[in-house]
Motif scaffolding. Sequence first.
Motif, PDB file in Angstrom:
ATOM      1  N   SER A  72      24.385   2.754  -0.896  1.00  0.00           N
ATOM      2  CA  SER A  72      24.804   3.365  -2.043  1.00  0.00           C
ATOM      3  C   SER A  72      23.867   3.110  -3.059  1.00  0.00           C
ATOM      4  O   SER A  72      23.340   4.088  -3.634  1.00  0.00           O
ATOM      5  CB  SER A  72      26.073   2.828  -2.633  1.00  0.00           C
ATOM      6  OG  SER A  72      26.231   1.705  -3.094  1.00  0.00           O
ATOM      7  N   TYR A  76      21.400   5.910  -4.649  1.00  0.00           N
ATOM      8  CA  TYR A  76      21.349   5.989  -6.070  1.00  0.00           C
ATOM      9  C   TYR A  76      19.828   6.096  -6.472  1.00  0.00           C
ATOM     10  O   TYR A  76      19.550   6.979  -7.514  1.00  0.00           O
ATOM     11  CB  TYR A  76      21.947   4.875  -6.763  1.00  0.00           C
ATOM     12  CG  TYR A  76      21.621   4.855  -8.269  1.00  0.00           C
ATOM     13  CD1 TYR A  76      22.497   5.727  -9.130  1.00  0.00           C
ATOM     14  CD2 TYR A  76      20.947   3.783  -8.818  1.00  0.00           C
ATOM     15  CE1 TYR A  76      22.353   5.683 -10.517  1.00  0.00           C
ATOM     16  CE2 TYR A  76      20.795   3.886 -10.171  1.00  0.00           C
ATOM     17  CZ  TYR A  76      21.399   4.494 -10.937  1.00  0.00           C
ATOM     18  OH  TYR A  76      21.095   4.392 -12.345  1.00  0.00           O
ATOM     19  N   GLY A  79      18.211   9.308  -5.894  1.00  0.00           N
ATOM     20  CA  GLY A  79      18.724  10.027  -7.199  1.00  0.00           C
ATOM     21  C   GLY A  79      18.056  10.119  -8.358  1.00  0.00           C
ATOM     22  O   GLY A  79      17.823  11.011  -9.032  1.00  0.00           O
ATOM     23  N   SER A  83      15.861  12.929 -10.270  1.00  0.00           N
ATOM     24  CA  SER A  83      16.225  13.430 -11.659  1.00  0.00           C
ATOM     25  C   SER A  83      15.027  13.164 -12.580  1.00  0.00           C
ATOM     26  O   SER A  83      14.817  14.036 -13.401  1.00  0.00           O
ATOM     27  CB  SER A  83      17.526  12.332 -11.910  1.00  0.00           C
ATOM     28  OG  SER A  83      17.889  12.765 -13.354  1.00  0.00           O
ATOM     29  N   TYR A  94      22.353  13.289  -4.146  1.00  0.00           N
ATOM     30  CA  TYR A  94      22.131  11.725  -3.667  1.00  0.00           C
ATOM     31  C   TYR A  94      23.262  10.828  -4.614  1.00  0.00           C
ATOM     32  O   TYR A  94      23.415   9.842  -3.999  1.00  0.00           O
ATOM     33  CB  TYR A  94      20.659  11.308  -3.756  1.00  0.00           C
ATOM     34  CG  TYR A  94      19.789  11.567  -2.549  1.00  0.00           C
ATOM     35  CD1 TYR A  94      19.865  11.109  -1.757  1.00  0.00           C
ATOM     36  CD2 TYR A  94      18.976  12.886  -2.849  1.00  0.00           C
ATOM     37  CE1 TYR A  94      19.169  11.486  -0.355  1.00  0.00           C
ATOM     38  CE2 TYR A  94      18.362  13.096  -1.709  1.00  0.00           C
ATOM     39  CZ  TYR A  94      18.275  12.708  -0.468  1.00  0.00           C
ATOM     40  OH  TYR A  94      17.617  12.998   0.407  1.00  0.00           O
ATOM     41  N   TYR A  95      23.352  11.246  -5.786  1.00  0.00           N
ATOM     42  CA  TYR A  95      24.272  10.500  -6.553  1.00  0.00           C
ATOM     43  C   TYR A  95      25.761  10.771  -6.216  1.00  0.00           C
ATOM     44  O   TYR A  95      26.386   9.718  -5.785  1.00  0.00           O
ATOM     45  CB  TYR A  95      24.319  10.900  -8.017  1.00  0.00           C
ATOM     46  CG  TYR A  95      23.241  10.615  -8.898  1.00  0.00           C
ATOM     47  CD1 TYR A  95      22.616   9.563  -8.822  1.00  0.00           C
ATOM     48  CD2 TYR A  95      22.732  11.548  -9.699  1.00  0.00           C
ATOM     49  CE1 TYR A  95      21.504   9.379  -9.692  1.00  0.00           C
ATOM     50  CE2 TYR A  95      21.501  11.374 -10.791  1.00  0.00           C
ATOM     51  CZ  TYR A  95      21.090  10.007 -10.535  1.00  0.00           C
ATOM     52  OH  TYR A  95      19.948   9.975 -11.328  1.00  0.00           O
ATOM     53  N   GLN A  96      25.939  11.796  -5.421  1.00  0.00           N
ATOM     54  CA  GLN A  96      27.382  11.867  -4.891  1.00  0.00           C
ATOM     55  C   GLN A  96      27.565  11.191  -3.461  1.00  0.00           C
ATOM     56  O   GLN A  96      28.601  10.536  -3.451  1.00  0.00           O
ATOM     57  CB  GLN A  96      27.467  13.578  -4.559  1.00  0.00           C
ATOM     58  CG  GLN A  96      27.842  14.274  -5.724  1.00  0.00           C
ATOM     59  CD  GLN A  96      29.281  13.971  -6.421  1.00  0.00           C
ATOM     60  OE1 GLN A  96      29.888  13.275  -6.063  1.00  0.00           O
ATOM     61  NE2 GLN A  96      29.451  14.625  -7.675  1.00  0.00           N
ATOM     62  N   ALA A 108      25.619   5.975 -11.625  1.00  0.00           N
ATOM     63  CA  ALA A 108      25.630   7.149 -10.893  1.00  0.00           C
ATOM     64  C   ALA A 108      26.599   8.217 -11.646  1.00  0.00           C
ATOM     65  O   ALA A 108      26.146   9.259 -11.746  1.00  0.00           O
ATOM     66  CB  ALA A 108      25.918   7.062  -9.499  1.00  0.00           C
ATOM     67  N   ASN A 111      24.680   9.327 -14.626  1.00  0.00           N
ATOM     68  CA  ASN A 111      23.464  10.225 -14.544  1.00  0.00           C
ATOM     69  C   ASN A 111      23.846  11.347 -14.039  1.00  0.00           C
ATOM     70  O   ASN A 111      23.482  12.551 -14.437  1.00  0.00           O
ATOM     71  CB  ASN A 111      22.713   9.426 -13.441  1.00  0.00           C
ATOM     72  CG  ASN A 111      22.115   8.300 -14.146  1.00  0.00           C
ATOM     73  OD1 ASN A 111      22.193   7.914 -15.410  1.00  0.00           O
ATOM     74  ND2 ASN A 111      21.394   7.706 -13.293  1.00  0.00           N
ATOM     75  N   ILE A 112      25.057  11.701 -13.407  1.00  0.00           N
ATOM     76  CA  ILE A 112      25.732  12.894 -13.177  1.00  0.00           C
ATOM     77  C   ILE A 112      26.130  13.592 -14.267  1.00  0.00           C
ATOM     78  O   ILE A 112      25.938  14.907 -14.678  1.00  0.00           O
ATOM     79  CB  ILE A 112      26.784  12.974 -12.194  1.00  0.00           C
ATOM     80  CG1 ILE A 112      26.328  12.462 -10.650  1.00  0.00           C
ATOM     81  CG2 ILE A 112      27.693  14.225 -12.019  1.00  0.00           C
ATOM     82  CD1 ILE A 112      27.584  11.963  -9.705  1.00  0.00           C
TER      83      ILE A 112
END
Length: 173
Positions: A72, A76, A79, A83, A94-96, A108, A111-112
């Motif tokens: 994970s 992250y 991601g 970003s 990637y965050y998901q 995460a 950041n989303i």
Amino acid sequence: MGRSQRNDNFIDKTFTILADILLKVFPASKQEKQAFFYYRDGMSAQSEGDYAEALENYYEALQIEEDPYDRSYILYNIGLIYSNNGEYVQALEYYQQALELNANLPQALNNIAVIYHYQGSQAAEKQNTETSKSLFDKAGEYWRQAIRLAPNNYIEAQNWLKTTGRMSSDLLY
């Protein structure tokens, strides 16, 4: 020569030495150690802004690493790179993926929310009110989730939620 052997700054050298000591002291398989070396080199490259090398190392670590929690964080960090490069669709993916493996990653979620807020602001500038509202609502939902996990963090997001009427009563204290 691995990146960890090329670092010139004190913090990176110290981290590398400590990480190597920990790997020698704690029991870990050769595979786990190799994944960690790639991850560490990816973090070092990322901190220096060498995103291409960081991605190479993270992808190598993903090929080896089996632990969902460790994976994970690799996802992250990938991601983060996307970003930072303005590639928000990939960053969100990637965050998901990171959240699917570890739902307790408020960074995460934050950041989303930041990406959705940015996209909402872009839509508002283009006077696309419906899209803007939808994106701001998504940002609000992700910020609420992040704040539930880390109530003392994301103060600016908390203020935004309050001022826009998106703060839910369960977050007020």
